[in-house]
Design an enzyme around this catalytic site. Sequence first.
Site, PDB file in Angstrom:
ATOM      1  N   TYR A 138      75.077  11.996  -0.314  1.00  0.00           N
ATOM      2  CA  TYR A 138      76.264  12.846   0.001  1.00  0.00           C
ATOM      3  C   TYR A 138      77.386  11.808   0.325  1.00  0.00           C
ATOM      4  CZ  TYR A 138      74.388  17.378   1.532  1.00  0.00           C
ATOM      5  OH  TYR A 138      73.663  18.597   1.376  1.00  0.00           O
ATOM      6  N   LYS A 187      60.737  11.002  -3.152  1.00  0.00           N
ATOM      7  CA  LYS A 187      60.393  10.957  -4.456  1.00  0.00           C
ATOM      8  C   LYS A 187      60.236   9.686  -4.920  1.00  0.00           C
ATOM      9  CE  LYS A 187      60.188  13.565  -8.107  1.00  0.00           C
ATOM     10  NZ  LYS A 187      59.080  14.668  -8.271  1.00  0.00           N
ATOM     11  N   ASP A 245      68.612  18.936   3.250  1.00  0.00           N
ATOM     12  CA  ASP A 245      69.105  19.987   3.307  1.00  0.00           C
ATOM     13  C   ASP A 245      68.658  21.190   2.595  1.00  0.00           C
ATOM     14  OD1 ASP A 245      71.765  21.410   3.162  1.00  0.00           O
ATOM     15  OD2 ASP A 245      72.029  20.963   0.898  1.00  0.00           O
ATOM     16  N   ASP A 249      66.667  24.617   4.521  1.00  0.00           N
ATOM     17  CA  ASP A 249      67.060  26.204   4.087  1.00  0.00           C
ATOM     18  C   ASP A 249      65.688  26.901   3.805  1.00  0.00           C
ATOM     19  OD1 ASP A 249      69.883  25.857   4.128  1.00  0.00           O
ATOM     20  OD2 ASP A 249      70.109  26.935   2.413  1.00  0.00           O
TER      21      ASP A 249
END
Length: 360
Positions: A138, A187, A245, A249
């Site tokens: 980001y 990851k 993020d 959700d």
Amino acid sequence: MEKNIAVIKGDGIGPEIIERAIDILKKIEKKYSHKFNLEYVDMGGCSIDKHGVPLTDENLEKCLKSDSVLLGSVGGYKWDNVETENRPERGLLKLRKELNLYANIRPTKILKSLEYASPLKVSECDFIIVRELTGGIYFGKHSFETAGNMRQASDIMVYREDEIKRIGKVAFDMAKKNKKNITSVDKANVLYTSKLWREIMNDFAKKDEYEEIEYNDMYVDNAAMQLIANPSQFGIIVTENMFGDILSDEASMLTGSIGMSPSASLSDGSLGMYEPIHGSAPDIAGKDIANPIGAILSLAMMFRYSFNLFEEAEDIENAVYKTIEENYRTADLMPKDKELANKYQKVGCAEMGDIIMSKI
Ligand code: IPM
Ligand code: MG
């Protein structure tokens, strides 16, 4: 107690849900004899319309000077064609960075009486996503260029050791305090940032003070699957900005509706920013059908995390749970099945707020 609170209603359904939260704040103020001074601040699309930028320096200053920030939501179709650097979301990212809100706390708690609304019919889970909020992709260098007639874009993901350590500490302390297990999501089979992340999280797990905490590492693709397959295995999920993020959700749907989920963004001091995790939902804005619970529970988190007002926080949470128990539902929580729907009382955003308020 006297506190100065910056209130950002924002765009879309932001104003209507924040108004409900403010009603509740006023009720708490009266009941417990506090004094909350509210300062309204423009941020997001509404600020672009008024001031030409998503967040002015003056408004940023107001937030920096406050004891805490309450936020609705930002963005909408209207600003979809604004250039990236000036989009409504940039105001939000700037606030997170300037207020140094590196720890984003997103709890997922299933209420038994909402089991039908969860697409997976999950009846039990209670975990917290601890998302790193001021680093990673980001905030790396972004570029968009054209070489010859070929367009090319890049977003760089960087994590420094100290950024990972401070979020690791938040997650491990929270796990210790709440007696929860930790899953660190990365990851590391592909990304170097994740390799560093995993090394640092494993160092925490080996520390004496965190010895009793059950710890595991998980790849993000597997975590996305495990959230659906067996969500009750999770206690605390600690992860980097973008993975957090996406997973938050996903996790919110376990509760039946993204409209239910609150969040807190914290720094080292007591100043925090509190907002529901849902977006501005421009398609339903102004129709009095939005679910104000995410915003109201965010206010409860503000009382708990920024002001140490635990009784007040519980008062609000219990009022929300009671309202749900008594079968009041906003549109997002209504069962699709007509017969089942008869059992519930459908209410709008304002009425939902009023009912919750009456239970405080
Ligand atoms: C969130 C939102 C934001 C994010 C957007 C609006 C920039 O999706 O808070 O989860 O990506 O962090
Ligand atoms: Mg998001």
